[in-house]
Write a protein that holds these residues in place. Structure first.
Motif, PDB file in Angstrom:
ATOM      1  N   PHE A   1      -7.769   0.369   4.103  1.00 37.83           N
ATOM      2  CA  PHE A   1      -7.268   0.664   2.767  1.00 37.83           C
ATOM      3  C   PHE A   1      -6.565   2.012   2.858  1.00 37.83           C
ATOM      4  CE2 PHE A   1      -7.633   2.406  -1.490  1.00 37.83           C
ATOM      5  CZ  PHE A   1      -7.399   1.318  -2.305  1.00 37.83           C
TER       6      PHE A   1
ATOM      7  N   CYS B   1      -9.555  -8.096   8.145  1.00 39.24           N
ATOM      8  CA  CYS B   1     -10.450  -6.951   8.039  1.00 39.24           C
ATOM      9  C   CYS B   1     -11.652  -7.267   8.886  1.00 39.24           C
ATOM     10  CB  CYS B   1     -10.949  -6.753   6.614  1.00 39.24           C
ATOM     11  SG  CYS B   1      -9.701  -6.231   5.488  1.00 39.24           S
TER      12      CYS B   1
ATOM     13  N   THR C   1      -5.549  -6.388  -3.487  1.00 43.84           N
ATOM     14  CA  THR C   1      -6.459  -6.187  -2.356  1.00 43.84           C
ATOM     15  C   THR C   1      -7.718  -7.054  -2.454  1.00 43.84           C
ATOM     16  OG1 THR C   1      -7.558  -4.300  -3.411  1.00 43.84           O
ATOM     17  CG2 THR C   1      -5.650  -3.818  -1.995  1.00 43.84           C
TER      18      THR C   1
END
Length: 193
Positions: free
Chosen positions: A5, A190, A125
């Motif tokens: 992020f 991720c 996100t």
């Protein structure tokens, strides 16, 4: 968390000190499954995991320092291990999550409970946590771009070996997360270390 992020801060008081934090919260109360090439609701969510705030390691720092660079949360780690003792963010697999970014004007971490938080949420996100990839292209993207993809690296014999896994990683293992950016139709990876 990969990709990390990243955020750029503006409008902070240059001389004041700020603490930057992140947390990840449930986006809804559903459990999901990937069926017929799309995500669909598969039932009610599992009980929520303990909430943890991740404090950026450069905190506290002056507004001038935060505004001089892109702030990245590349050290934020994710896991599905409910007994985690390392301070990782604990998530349930097959659940939808929303990262949140917080700015706190405070010069000491001990003052956090008594400080006012300014919270920012970026809907693009939002992601669904998973523990295994069913798509070889996604696995390859992870290998090529994620410095924490140790279990998928070349073994030295010219072959890649995947660690054997159940639906979840071993108890000390970590969670891989697939981010689906809805607005951009971009897939990104991720993973915790």
């Amino acid at each position: 968390m990969f990709p990390p992020f990243k955020v750029r801060c503006t409008g902070l008081d240059k001389k004041a000190k700020y603490i930057l934090l992140m947390d990840i919260v449930a986006a809804d109360d559903c459990r999901y499954k990937f069926h017929n090439s799309r995500w669909m609701v598969a039932g009610k969510a599992d009980p929520e995991m303990p909430k943890r705030m991740y404090i950026h390691p450069d905190s506290p720092a002056t507004g001038e320092q935060w505004m001089s660079k892109v702030v990245t949360f590349h050290k934020l780690k994710l896991t599905n291990n409910i007994s985690d003792k390392h301070g990782f963010t604990i998530l349930n697999s097959m659940h939808k999550y929303q990262p949140r970014f917080h700015i706190v004007r405070a010069n000491d971490i001990l003052k956090l409970p008594y400080s006012t938080f300014r919270t920012y949420v970026f809907p693009e996100t939002e992601f669904i946590a998973v523990t295994a990839y069913q798509n070889d292209k996604i696995t390859q993207l992870k290998i090529d771009n994620n410095p924490f993809a140790k279990g998928f690296r070349d073994t030295g014999n010219g072959r890649r070996e995947k660690r054997k896994r159940d639906n979840f990683f071993p108890l000390m293992g970590n969670m891989s997360v697939l981010l689906c950016y809805r607005k951009k139709d971009i897939l990104a990876i991720c993973t915790g270390d």
